[in-house]
Design a protein around this motif. Sequence first.
Motif, short mmCIF file in Angstrom:
data_model
loop_
_atom_site.label_atom_id
_atom_site.label_comp_id
_atom_site.label_asym_id
_atom_site.label_seq_id
_atom_site.Cartn_x
_atom_site.Cartn_y
_atom_site.Cartn_z
N TYR A 135 36.78 39.58 34.42
CA TYR A 135 36.67 38.15 34.74
C TYR A 135 36.66 37.99 36.25
N ALA A 136 35.96 36.96 36.73
CA ALA A 136 35.90 36.68 38.17
C ALA A 136 35.84 35.18 38.39
N TYR A 137 36.47 34.74 39.47
CA TYR A 137 36.43 33.35 39.92
C TYR A 137 35.50 33.31 41.12
N HIS A 138 34.52 32.39 41.12
CA HIS A 138 33.62 32.36 42.28
C HIS A 138 33.08 30.96 42.53
N GLY A 139 32.64 30.75 43.75
CA GLY A 139 31.96 29.52 44.13
C GLY A 139 30.51 29.59 43.72
N ALA A 140 30.03 28.51 43.11
CA ALA A 140 28.62 28.36 42.78
C ALA A 140 28.05 27.25 43.66
N ALA A 141 26.84 26.78 43.36
CA ALA A 141 26.19 25.80 44.23
C ALA A 141 26.98 24.50 44.32
N ASP A 142 27.56 24.05 43.19
CA ASP A 142 28.20 22.74 43.16
C ASP A 142 29.66 22.76 42.74
N ASP A 143 30.18 23.92 42.37
CA ASP A 143 31.56 23.97 41.88
C ASP A 143 32.12 25.38 42.05
N ASN A 144 33.38 25.54 41.69
CA ASN A 144 33.97 26.84 41.46
C ASN A 144 34.05 27.07 39.96
N SER B 83 28.49 31.53 48.75
CA SER B 83 29.60 31.57 49.69
C SER B 83 29.41 30.50 50.76
N GLY B 84 30.49 30.19 51.44
CA GLY B 84 30.46 29.22 52.52
C GLY B 84 31.87 28.76 52.81
N GLY B 85 32.27 28.77 54.08
CA GLY B 85 33.65 28.48 54.40
C GLY B 85 34.55 29.50 53.74
N GLU B 86 35.56 29.04 53.00
CA GLU B 86 36.47 29.95 52.30
C GLU B 86 36.03 30.23 50.87
N SER B 87 34.92 29.65 50.45
CA SER B 87 34.47 29.84 49.07
C SER B 87 33.53 31.03 48.97
N GLY B 88 33.48 31.61 47.80
CA GLY B 88 32.64 32.77 47.53
C GLY B 88 33.19 33.46 46.30
N LEU B 89 33.17 34.78 46.30
CA LEU B 89 33.75 35.54 45.20
C LEU B 89 35.23 35.78 45.48
N HIS B 90 36.09 35.42 44.51
CA HIS B 90 37.53 35.47 44.72
C HIS B 90 38.21 36.42 43.73
N GLY B 91 39.10 35.86 42.89
CA GLY B 91 39.97 36.70 42.07
C GLY B 91 39.27 37.40 40.93
N LEU B 92 39.88 38.50 40.50
CA LEU B 92 39.39 39.32 39.40
C LEU B 92 40.52 39.54 38.39
N ALA B 93 40.16 39.74 37.13
CA ALA B 93 41.14 40.08 36.09
C ALA B 93 40.42 40.88 35.02
N VAL B 94 41.16 41.80 34.38
CA VAL B 94 40.61 42.66 33.33
C VAL B 94 41.27 42.32 32.01
N LEU B 95 40.46 42.26 30.94
CA LEU B 95 40.97 42.01 29.60
C LEU B 95 40.35 42.99 28.63
N ASP B 96 41.18 43.59 27.79
CA ASP B 96 40.72 44.37 26.65
C ASP B 96 40.92 43.55 25.39
N ASP B 97 39.82 43.24 24.69
CA ASP B 97 39.98 42.59 23.38
C ASP B 97 39.67 43.60 22.28
N ASP B 98 39.50 43.12 21.06
CA ASP B 98 39.33 44.04 19.94
C ASP B 98 38.00 44.78 19.98
N GLU B 99 37.02 44.24 20.70
CA GLU B 99 35.69 44.80 20.66
C GLU B 99 35.25 45.46 21.96
N ARG B 100 35.70 44.93 23.10
CA ARG B 100 35.21 45.45 24.37
C ARG B 100 36.17 45.13 25.49
N ARG B 101 35.87 45.65 26.67
CA ARG B 101 36.63 45.37 27.88
C ARG B 101 35.82 44.41 28.75
N TRP B 102 36.51 43.43 29.34
CA TRP B 102 35.86 42.40 30.15
C TRP B 102 36.45 42.39 31.55
#
Length: 309
Positions: A60-69, A39-58
């Motif tokens: 998803y998350a968008y987040h800031g890492a050391a050098d990118d999002n 995290s830093g400034g406005e970056s960090g852990l942001h949006g979330l989304a849920v997906l059910d595929d044929d095998e499992r539920r996932w």
Amino acid sequence: MAALPDGALAVSERDSGTIRMVSAGGAVSELGRIEGVVSGGESGLHGLAVLDDDERRWLYAYHGAADDNRVVRMPLTESTDGWRLGTAETVFAGIPRADTHNGGRIAFGPDGMLYVTTGDAQNVEAAQDPAQLGGKILRLTADGEPAAGNPFGTAVYSLGHRNVQGITWTSDGAMWASEFGQNTWDELNRIVAGGNYGWPEVEGRAGDGGFVDPVAVWPTAQASPSGIAAVGQTVFMTGLRGERLWAIDVSGAEAEGEPVVVLDGYGRLRDAVATGDGSLWVLTNNTDGRGDPREGDDLLLRVPLGPLE
């Protein structure tokens, strides 16, 4: 926020990298913590989304890492003692990050594709360059590959964005996005494949056939929009600086009538999720360390819906 199948909600915490779970009855617990969130400034852990595929539920998350999002996903399992979150794997990386303008909303569209919003990351010229990821809405497969049919043959779906903060779809399948303006106009845009939304050449309506004009605009003091949700042909848009929930009837080619304020008095509003039972979950965002925090913790509100007046 992202809705879970049993009526619970997953809620991300930007700075800590923690995902909380709010049960249908209102109990709050920790679902898990994503390793690698920087995290830093406005970056960090942001949006979330849920997906059910044929095998499992996932989850998803968008987040800031050391050098990118980046976008990651984690298996989400349910046991007798509640939900469990597995180890994160990277789905898509290399999105530019900065102290501000990091985008960060993700959602699965009616076509089953993953849509990802990116900010210009303080490089305003990137928004007009289809070869760069900044200032875009991306359209990906669930595994993070560019989706078939994308207009540029890459991950890019639309361009010319400054900092999209919410995406949703109305019942007719139209895609909508809320976007921070700079100094004058915030926007609600109808998103089309290959559309150029003007930034940094345009803020608000241009009346120029080379750009897609927003369906609705607000002075930045009235909006600073964040998350949006759609019910039928109405888009609900949360406001941070504006501290209100707007309802916009988009049943026509353009917005039908003026946007209507349907909720205020709770401070900064961060996100909205449609519950499917005629109400909205609305999340406040007042205790974020900016200025004097309001008394007490932030709130998750359940807002019943009725006809617009």
